[in-house]
Write a protein that holds these residues in place. Structure first.
Motif, PDB file in Angstrom:
ATOM      1  N   ALA A 232       0.820  -1.213   0.000  1.00 13.90           N
ATOM      2  CA  ALA A 232       0.000   0.000   0.000  1.00 13.90           C
ATOM      3  C   ALA A 232       0.851   1.258   0.000  1.00 13.90           C
ATOM      4  CB  ALA A 232      -0.934  -0.009   1.205  1.00 13.90           C
ATOM      5  N   ASN A 233       1.961   1.212   0.706  1.00 11.75           N
ATOM      6  CA  ASN A 233       2.835   2.390   0.785  1.00 11.75           C
ATOM      7  C   ASN A 233       3.410   2.773  -0.572  1.00 11.75           C
ATOM      8  OD1 ASN A 233       2.620   2.875   3.532  1.00 11.75           O
ATOM      9  ND2 ASN A 233       4.359   1.578   4.062  1.00 11.75           N
ATOM     10  N   HIS A 234       3.766   1.781  -1.395  1.00  5.21           N
ATOM     11  CA  HIS A 234       4.562   2.036  -2.591  1.00  5.21           C
ATOM     12  C   HIS A 234       3.848   1.657  -3.889  1.00  5.21           C
ATOM     13  CE1 HIS A 234       7.653   2.659   0.389  1.00  5.21           C
ATOM     14  NE2 HIS A 234       7.564   1.409   0.797  1.00  5.21           N
ATOM     15  N   ASP A 235       2.535   1.653  -3.875  1.00  2.00           N
ATOM     16  CA  ASP A 235       1.734   1.205  -5.006  1.00  2.00           C
ATOM     17  C   ASP A 235       1.818   2.179  -6.187  1.00  2.00           C
ATOM     18  OD1 ASP A 235      -0.181   0.104  -6.673  1.00  2.00           O
ATOM     19  OD2 ASP A 235      -1.868   0.916  -5.542  1.00  2.00           O
ATOM     20  N   LEU A 236       2.356   1.703  -7.319  1.00  2.00           N
ATOM     21  CA  LEU A 236       2.447   2.529  -8.526  1.00  2.00           C
ATOM     22  C   LEU A 236       1.072   2.869  -9.099  1.00  2.00           C
ATOM     23  CD1 LEU A 236       5.383   1.298 -10.804  1.00  2.00           C
ATOM     24  CD2 LEU A 236       5.000   3.599  -9.917  1.00  2.00           C
ATOM     25  N   GLY A 237       0.118   1.988  -8.924  1.00  2.00           N
ATOM     26  CA  GLY A 237      -1.226   2.265  -9.406  1.00  2.00           C
ATOM     27  C   GLY A 237      -1.809   3.496  -8.751  1.00  2.00           C
ATOM     28  N   LYS A 238      -1.530   3.653  -7.472  1.00  2.00           N
ATOM     29  CA  LYS A 238      -1.995   4.828  -6.724  1.00  2.00           C
ATOM     30  C   LYS A 238      -1.369   6.095  -7.285  1.00  2.00           C
ATOM     31  CE  LYS A 238      -0.288   4.984  -2.626  1.00  2.00           C
ATOM     32  NZ  LYS A 238      -0.007   4.680  -1.193  1.00  2.00           N
ATOM     33  N   LEU A 239      -0.081   6.032  -7.626  1.00  2.00           N
ATOM     34  CA  LEU A 239       0.603   7.183  -8.206  1.00  2.00           C
ATOM     35  C   LEU A 239      -0.026   7.579  -9.537  1.00  2.00           C
ATOM     36  CD1 LEU A 239       2.903   9.260  -8.471  1.00  2.00           C
ATOM     37  CD2 LEU A 239       4.320   7.428  -9.428  1.00  2.00           C
ATOM     38  N   TYR A 240      -0.306   6.610 -10.388  1.00  2.00           N
ATOM     39  CA  TYR A 240      -0.855   6.952 -11.698  1.00  2.00           C
ATOM     40  C   TYR A 240      -2.293   7.452 -11.611  1.00  2.00           C
ATOM     41  CZ  TYR A 240       3.141   5.924 -14.551  1.00  2.00           C
ATOM     42  OH  TYR A 240       4.384   5.997 -15.144  1.00  2.00           O
ATOM     43  N   LEU A 241      -3.045   7.005 -10.620  1.00  2.00           N
ATOM     44  CA  LEU A 241      -4.357   7.608 -10.396  1.00  2.00           C
ATOM     45  C   LEU A 241      -4.202   9.081 -10.034  1.00  2.00           C
ATOM     46  CD1 LEU A 241      -6.517   5.017  -8.422  1.00  2.00           C
ATOM     47  CD2 LEU A 241      -7.082   6.082 -10.608  1.00  2.00           C
ATOM     48  N   ALA A 242      -3.240   9.386  -9.171  1.00  2.00           N
ATOM     49  CA  ALA A 242      -2.998  10.776  -8.784  1.00  2.00           C
ATOM     50  C   ALA A 242      -2.565  11.614  -9.989  1.00  2.00           C
ATOM     51  CB  ALA A 242      -1.945  10.839  -7.682  1.00  2.00           C
ATOM     52  N   LEU A 243      -1.717  11.058 -10.847  1.00  2.00           N
ATOM     53  CA  LEU A 243      -1.273  11.784 -12.042  1.00  2.00           C
ATOM     54  C   LEU A 243      -2.453  12.061 -12.991  1.00  2.00           C
ATOM     55  CD1 LEU A 243       2.059   9.858 -12.736  1.00  2.00           C
ATOM     56  CD2 LEU A 243       1.872  12.287 -12.116  1.00  2.00           C
ATOM     57  N   LYS A 244      -3.336  11.089 -13.147  1.00  2.00           N
ATOM     58  CA  LYS A 244      -4.508  11.314 -13.989  1.00  2.00           C
ATOM     59  C   LYS A 244      -5.444  12.339 -13.375  1.00  2.00           C
ATOM     60  CE  LYS A 244      -4.533   6.682 -16.056  1.00  2.00           C
ATOM     61  NZ  LYS A 244      -5.284   5.400 -16.178  1.00  2.00           N
ATOM     62  N   LEU A 245      -5.531  12.336 -12.049  1.00  2.00           N
ATOM     63  CA  LEU A 245      -6.394  13.294 -11.350  1.00  2.00           C
ATOM     64  C   LEU A 245      -5.948  14.733 -11.571  1.00  2.00           C
ATOM     65  CD1 LEU A 245      -8.734  13.853  -9.374  1.00  2.00           C
ATOM     66  CD2 LEU A 245      -7.142  13.363  -7.497  1.00  2.00           C
ATOM     67  N   LEU A 246      -4.655  14.938 -11.793  1.00  2.00           N
ATOM     68  CA  LEU A 246      -4.140  16.286 -12.035  1.00  2.00           C
ATOM     69  C   LEU A 246      -4.901  16.999 -13.154  1.00  2.00           C
ATOM     70  CD1 LEU A 246      -0.292  15.611 -11.954  1.00  2.00           C
ATOM     71  CD2 LEU A 246      -1.499  17.197 -10.424  1.00  2.00           C
TER      72      LEU A 246
END
Length: 249
Positions: A232-246
């Motif tokens: 959960a701490n290092h999930d790349l999927g979470k990062l890409y959701l945040a990038l799309k949210l931008l």
């Protein structure tokens, strides 16, 4: 008492101008990063430029600028805990001009059945910390703005999610069985360490915060499961959701 800490009638003694000079206006949107691995991934895989530094007596942390699908954004590695994370957010606003922040850390699940395999969109945060009481009038819970906008985004992306109250604590080692039971009885589905303070600071300074979480460890009155925390701490999927949210905010 800490509930007497909200003073909106007199001016602060200290200004960020004393430390950083005039406020900058470089970028509008910013990712708040908790994972050093995710920070290094961005630095290794995106074209990045250092645009500032959060300074303190125990060192400095860089603030970077990059782009994702044509959208410019800043990002930085935040300190953990409500007091430090909220201060970092306010300082980065001064250093960059960013006024829309996306924060996407991990949390502990208080309801495994509801949170398993899903991201969590907080709707309210229990103020079990200290920083929020300097930014907002005392109350047990703080409303988390923009959760409806986040829900629309998650539906659009077909990303699994659940919504609910969370508990912000200053001291994870004092998440006792009694407190876990009490927060669960009030409807909290997760526990984390930053949201109440960061949301209160953003509200106070007129900044927009978009927060979602990923549950790793699981707490209940009888046991503790830690196996999912690293993922959960290092999930790349979470990062890409945040990038799309931008691009949506």
């Amino acid at each position: 008492m800490i509930i007497d800490s909200y003073d909106k009638d007199t001016e602060p003694v200290i200004s960020l101008k004393d430390f950083y000079g005039e406020k900058k206006n470089i970028v509008d949107k910013c990712l708040i990063i908790f994972s050093k691995s995710l920070l290094e991934y961005l630095l290794d895989n995106f074209e990045c430029q250092e645009i500032g530094n959060i300074e303190s007596v125990n060192g400095s942390r860089a603030v970077y600028k990059s782009t994702f699908e044509g959208q410019e954004f800043a990002f930085y590695l935040t300190m953990m805990g409500s007091a430090l994370a909220s201060t970092d957010c306010v300082e980065v606003n001064w250093l960059t001009g960013a006024n829309k922040f996306i924060m996407f850390g991990s949390c502990g699940s208080l309801d495994k059945e509801q949170t398993f395999g899903k991201y969590i969109i907080p709707t309210e945060a229990y103020r079990g910390e200290g920083a929020s009481y300097y930014y907002a009038a005392p109350s047990d819970y703080l409303d988390i703005k923009n959760h409806n906008e986040l829900e629309e985004f998650f539906i659009k992306e077909k990303a699994p999610y659940t919504k609910g109250k969370v508990w912000t604590t200053d001291v994870m080692l004092r998440e006792t069985r009694g407190l876990v039971s009490k927060r669960k009885s009030e409807g909290c589905i997760a526990v984390e360490m930053e949201l109440a303070g960061v949301q209160a600071a953003c509200d106070f300074y007129g900044l927009e915060l978009y927060n979602f979480l990923e549950a790793g460890d699981v707490l209940n009155e009888r046991s503790y499961e830690v196996e999912g925390l690293h993922s959960a701490n290092h999930d790349l999927g979470k990062l890409y959701l945040a990038l799309k949210l931008l691009k949506e905010i």
